[in-house]
Scaffold this motif. Structure first.
Motif, PDB file in Angstrom:
ATOM      1  N   LYS A 223       1.076  -1.730  14.268  1.00 16.89           N
ATOM      2  CA  LYS A 223       1.506  -3.073  13.865  1.00 16.89           C
ATOM      3  C   LYS A 223       0.247  -3.911  13.657  1.00 16.89           C
ATOM      4  O   LYS A 223      -0.513  -4.144  14.590  1.00 16.89           O
ATOM      5  CB  LYS A 223       2.389  -3.685  14.948  1.00 16.89           C
ATOM      6  N   LEU A 224       0.018  -4.343  12.391  1.00 14.18           N
ATOM      7  CA  LEU A 224      -1.182  -5.110  12.063  1.00 14.18           C
ATOM      8  C   LEU A 224      -0.967  -6.607  12.181  1.00 14.18           C
ATOM      9  O   LEU A 224      -1.850  -7.341  12.610  1.00 14.18           O
ATOM     10  CB  LEU A 224      -1.626  -4.805  10.626  1.00 14.18           C
ATOM     11  N   THR A 225       0.189  -7.066  11.712  1.00  9.94           N
ATOM     12  CA  THR A 225       0.527  -8.489  11.734  1.00  9.94           C
ATOM     13  C   THR A 225       1.955  -8.614  12.257  1.00  9.94           C
ATOM     14  O   THR A 225       2.600  -7.605  12.552  1.00  9.94           O
ATOM     15  CB  THR A 225       0.431  -9.109  10.320  1.00  9.94           C
ATOM     16  N   GLU A 226       2.462  -9.830  12.328  1.00  7.87           N
ATOM     17  CA  GLU A 226       3.793 -10.065  12.881  1.00  7.87           C
ATOM     18  C   GLU A 226       4.852  -9.167  12.234  1.00  7.87           C
ATOM     19  O   GLU A 226       5.731  -8.650  12.899  1.00  7.87           O
ATOM     20  CB  GLU A 226       4.190 -11.532  12.736  1.00  7.87           C
ATOM     21  N   SER A 227       4.765  -8.962  10.932  1.00  5.43           N
ATOM     22  CA  SER A 227       5.772  -8.130  10.263  1.00  5.43           C
ATOM     23  C   SER A 227       5.153  -7.009   9.424  1.00  5.43           C
ATOM     24  O   SER A 227       5.836  -6.398   8.628  1.00  5.43           O
ATOM     25  CB  SER A 227       6.662  -9.007   9.376  1.00  5.43           C
ATOM     26  N   GLY A 228       3.859  -6.745   9.613  1.00  2.00           N
ATOM     27  CA  GLY A 228       3.189  -5.742   8.801  1.00  2.00           C
ATOM     28  C   GLY A 228       2.777  -4.516   9.590  1.00  2.00           C
ATOM     29  O   GLY A 228       2.131  -4.617  10.636  1.00  2.00           O
ATOM     30  N   PHE A 229       3.163  -3.349   9.097  1.00  2.00           N
ATOM     31  CA  PHE A 229       2.870  -2.079   9.742  1.00  2.00           C
ATOM     32  C   PHE A 229       2.165  -1.150   8.764  1.00  2.00           C
ATOM     33  O   PHE A 229       2.336  -1.259   7.555  1.00  2.00           O
ATOM     34  CB  PHE A 229       4.164  -1.373  10.172  1.00  2.00           C
ATOM     35  N   ILE A 230       1.396  -0.213   9.307  1.00  7.72           N
ATOM     36  CA  ILE A 230       0.938   0.932   8.546  1.00  7.72           C
ATOM     37  C   ILE A 230       1.286   2.180   9.342  1.00  7.72           C
ATOM     38  O   ILE A 230       1.416   2.130  10.576  1.00  7.72           O
ATOM     39  CB  ILE A 230      -0.578   0.906   8.225  1.00  7.72           C
ATOM     40  N   TYR A 231       1.462   3.266   8.621  1.00 11.74           N
ATOM     41  CA  TYR A 231       1.745   4.554   9.218  1.00 11.74           C
ATOM     42  C   TYR A 231       0.672   5.529   8.763  1.00 11.74           C
ATOM     43  O   TYR A 231       0.030   5.313   7.738  1.00 11.74           O
ATOM     44  CB  TYR A 231       3.122   5.066   8.782  1.00 11.74           C
TER      45      TYR A 231
ATOM     46  N   GLY B  95     -12.210   5.593   2.953  1.00 11.59           N
ATOM     47  CA  GLY B  95     -11.754   5.587   1.570  1.00 11.59           C
ATOM     48  C   GLY B  95     -10.519   4.750   1.318  1.00 11.59           C
ATOM     49  O   GLY B  95      -9.959   4.794   0.227  1.00 11.59           O
ATOM     50  N   VAL B  96     -10.070   3.969   2.309  1.00 13.45           N
ATOM     51  CA  VAL B  96      -8.904   3.095   2.142  1.00 13.45           C
ATOM     52  C   VAL B  96      -9.394   1.725   1.684  1.00 13.45           C
ATOM     53  O   VAL B  96     -10.311   1.154   2.273  1.00 13.45           O
ATOM     54  CB  VAL B  96      -8.104   2.969   3.459  1.00 13.45           C
ATOM     55  N   THR B  97      -8.775   1.203   0.615  1.00 21.36           N
ATOM     56  CA  THR B  97      -9.151  -0.097   0.079  1.00 21.36           C
ATOM     57  C   THR B  97      -8.232  -1.173   0.622  1.00 21.36           C
ATOM     58  O   THR B  97      -7.013  -1.039   0.593  1.00 21.36           O
ATOM     59  CB  THR B  97      -9.100  -0.087  -1.459  1.00 21.36           C
ATOM     60  N   TRP B  98      -8.838  -2.248   1.107  1.00 17.58           N
ATOM     61  CA  TRP B  98      -8.136  -3.377   1.707  1.00 17.58           C
ATOM     62  C   TRP B  98      -8.439  -4.643   0.906  1.00 17.58           C
ATOM     63  O   TRP B  98      -9.580  -4.916   0.582  1.00 17.58           O
ATOM     64  CB  TRP B  98      -8.608  -3.595   3.147  1.00 17.58           C
ATOM     65  N   MET B  99      -7.399  -5.430   0.609  1.00 20.01           N
ATOM     66  CA  MET B  99      -7.545  -6.742  -0.002  1.00 20.01           C
ATOM     67  C   MET B  99      -7.095  -7.776   1.013  1.00 20.01           C
ATOM     68  O   MET B  99      -6.006  -7.664   1.568  1.00 20.01           O
ATOM     69  CB  MET B  99      -6.698  -6.875  -1.265  1.00 20.01           C
ATOM     70  N   PHE B 100      -7.942  -8.764   1.259  1.00 18.65           N
ATOM     71  CA  PHE B 100      -7.636  -9.824   2.226  1.00 18.65           C
ATOM     72  C   PHE B 100      -7.321 -11.119   1.496  1.00 18.65           C
ATOM     73  O   PHE B 100      -8.022 -11.469   0.530  1.00 18.65           O
ATOM     74  CB  PHE B 100      -8.849 -10.088   3.126  1.00 18.65           C
ATOM     75  N   THR B 101      -6.332 -11.839   1.993  1.00 22.05           N
ATOM     76  CA  THR B 101      -6.035 -13.176   1.495  1.00 22.05           C
ATOM     77  C   THR B 101      -5.676 -14.051   2.692  1.00 22.05           C
ATOM     78  O   THR B 101      -4.889 -13.655   3.551  1.00 22.05           O
ATOM     79  CB  THR B 101      -4.833 -13.169   0.517  1.00 22.05           C
TER      80      THR B 101
ATOM     81  N   LEU C  59      -8.208  15.480   0.474  1.00 17.77           N
ATOM     82  CA  LEU C  59      -7.585  14.271  -0.066  1.00 17.77           C
ATOM     83  C   LEU C  59      -8.657  13.397  -0.699  1.00 17.77           C
ATOM     84  O   LEU C  59      -9.631  13.036  -0.065  1.00 17.77           O
ATOM     85  CB  LEU C  59      -6.898  13.479   1.056  1.00 17.77           C
ATOM     86  N   GLY C  60      -8.462  13.035  -1.953  1.00 19.65           N
ATOM     87  CA  GLY C  60      -9.365  12.107  -2.611  1.00 19.65           C
ATOM     88  C   GLY C  60      -9.072  10.694  -2.172  1.00 19.65           C
ATOM     89  O   GLY C  60      -8.025  10.405  -1.586  1.00 19.65           O
ATOM     90  N   ASN C  61      -9.991   9.796  -2.423  1.00 24.24           N
ATOM     91  CA  ASN C  61      -9.759   8.394  -2.084  1.00 24.24           C
ATOM     92  C   ASN C  61      -8.679   7.817  -2.983  1.00 24.24           C
ATOM     93  O   ASN C  61      -8.613   8.121  -4.170  1.00 24.24           O
ATOM     94  CB  ASN C  61     -11.055   7.596  -2.232  1.00 24.24           C
ATOM     95  N   GLY C  62      -7.836   6.976  -2.415  1.00 24.05           N
ATOM     96  CA  GLY C  62      -6.725   6.377  -3.151  1.00 24.05           C
ATOM     97  C   GLY C  62      -7.166   5.177  -3.960  1.00 24.05           C
ATOM     98  O   GLY C  62      -6.863   4.051  -3.619  1.00 24.05           O
ATOM     99  N   ALA C  63      -7.856   5.423  -5.068  1.00 35.17           N
ATOM    100  CA  ALA C  63      -8.403   4.336  -5.879  1.00 35.17           C
ATOM    101  C   ALA C  63      -7.311   3.518  -6.564  1.00 35.17           C
ATOM    102  O   ALA C  63      -7.566   2.401  -6.988  1.00 35.17           O
ATOM    103  CB  ALA C  63      -9.368   4.895  -6.918  1.00 35.17           C
ATOM    104  N   LYS C  64      -6.109   4.045  -6.688  1.00 33.54           N
ATOM    105  CA  LYS C  64      -5.040   3.320  -7.367  1.00 33.54           C
ATOM    106  C   LYS C  64      -4.216   2.458  -6.425  1.00 33.54           C
ATOM    107  O   LYS C  64      -3.319   1.757  -6.859  1.00 33.54           O
ATOM    108  CB  LYS C  64      -4.119   4.302  -8.083  1.00 33.54           C
ATOM    109  N   VAL C  65      -4.504   2.529  -5.136  1.00 33.77           N
ATOM    110  CA  VAL C  65      -3.716   1.800  -4.153  1.00 33.77           C
ATOM    111  C   VAL C  65      -4.635   0.971  -3.260  1.00 33.77           C
ATOM    112  O   VAL C  65      -5.659   1.459  -2.804  1.00 33.77           O
ATOM    113  CB  VAL C  65      -2.885   2.763  -3.278  1.00 33.77           C
ATOM    114  N   SER C  66      -4.259  -0.277  -3.033  1.00 37.24           N
ATOM    115  CA  SER C  66      -4.947  -1.141  -2.071  1.00 37.24           C
ATOM    116  C   SER C  66      -3.914  -1.681  -1.103  1.00 37.24           C
ATOM    117  O   SER C  66      -2.781  -1.951  -1.493  1.00 37.24           O
ATOM    118  CB  SER C  66      -5.622  -2.325  -2.772  1.00 37.24           C
ATOM    119  N   ILE C  67      -4.314  -1.846   0.137  1.00 35.72           N
ATOM    120  CA  ILE C  67      -3.440  -2.485   1.114  1.00 35.72           C
ATOM    121  C   ILE C  67      -3.777  -3.967   1.103  1.00 35.72           C
ATOM    122  O   ILE C  67      -4.911  -4.359   1.366  1.00 35.72           O
ATOM    123  CB  ILE C  67      -3.638  -1.886   2.513  1.00 35.72           C
ATOM    124  N   SER C  68      -2.792  -4.761   0.762  1.00 36.65           N
ATOM    125  CA  SER C  68      -2.978  -6.205   0.705  1.00 36.65           C
ATOM    126  C   SER C  68      -2.531  -6.813   2.036  1.00 36.65           C
ATOM    127  O   SER C  68      -1.397  -6.605   2.473  1.00 36.65           O
ATOM    128  CB  SER C  68      -2.141  -6.794  -0.436  1.00 36.65           C
TER     129      SER C  68
END
Length: 134
Positions: A58-66, A126-132, A74-83
């Protein structure tokens, strides 16, 4: 709910500990391959018993990652970012500093016309993260 499921090659436990530290997150569950009951149709090598079968953070109040480990390349997921939308600049800077260590900054975490802070970083796994921060 939509939650990203991250696949790793033997680094899931290490990566999720870093993500837990970055976001001051809560490890909801983590099961290892060694926790599975023995099954002749799915033998688990001794060297794989400490690998992650399934993790939920659980990263935030309603945000999870698995996540989990696999044994394929496994190659890096260049087409996906976690916002990630955070509620404070302090939390964003804390997570940013952890995730950029050993990674690559695509856009510095900085004020923009659409948010208090915005940035993008690829972590050392290799995981891309976008912060706002609004």
């Amino acid at each position: 709910m939509i939650a990203p499921y991250l696949m790793f090659n033997r680094q899931c436990d290490e990566a999720f500990k870093m993500y837990q530290k970055a976001f001051d997150g809560e490890m909801v569950s983590i099961q290892k391959y060694g926790d599975m009951p023995p099954n002749p149709a799915f033998p688990v090598a001794e060297s794989d018993k400490d690998l992650v079968l399934h993790a939920q953070l659980k990263l935030t109040e309603s945000g999870f990652i698995y996540g989990s480990d696999g044994n394929r390349d496994l190659g890096n997921g260049a087409k996906v970012s976690i916002s990630v939308e955070l509620d404070s600049e302090e939390r964003a800077h804390q997570a940013w500093e952890v995730l950029k260590d050993g990674g690559s900054v695509y856009m510095d975490l900085q004020p923009t016309f659409f948010s208090k802070l915005h940035g993008s970083v690829q972590d050392k796994y290799g995981v891309t993260w976008m912060f706002t921060v609004n």
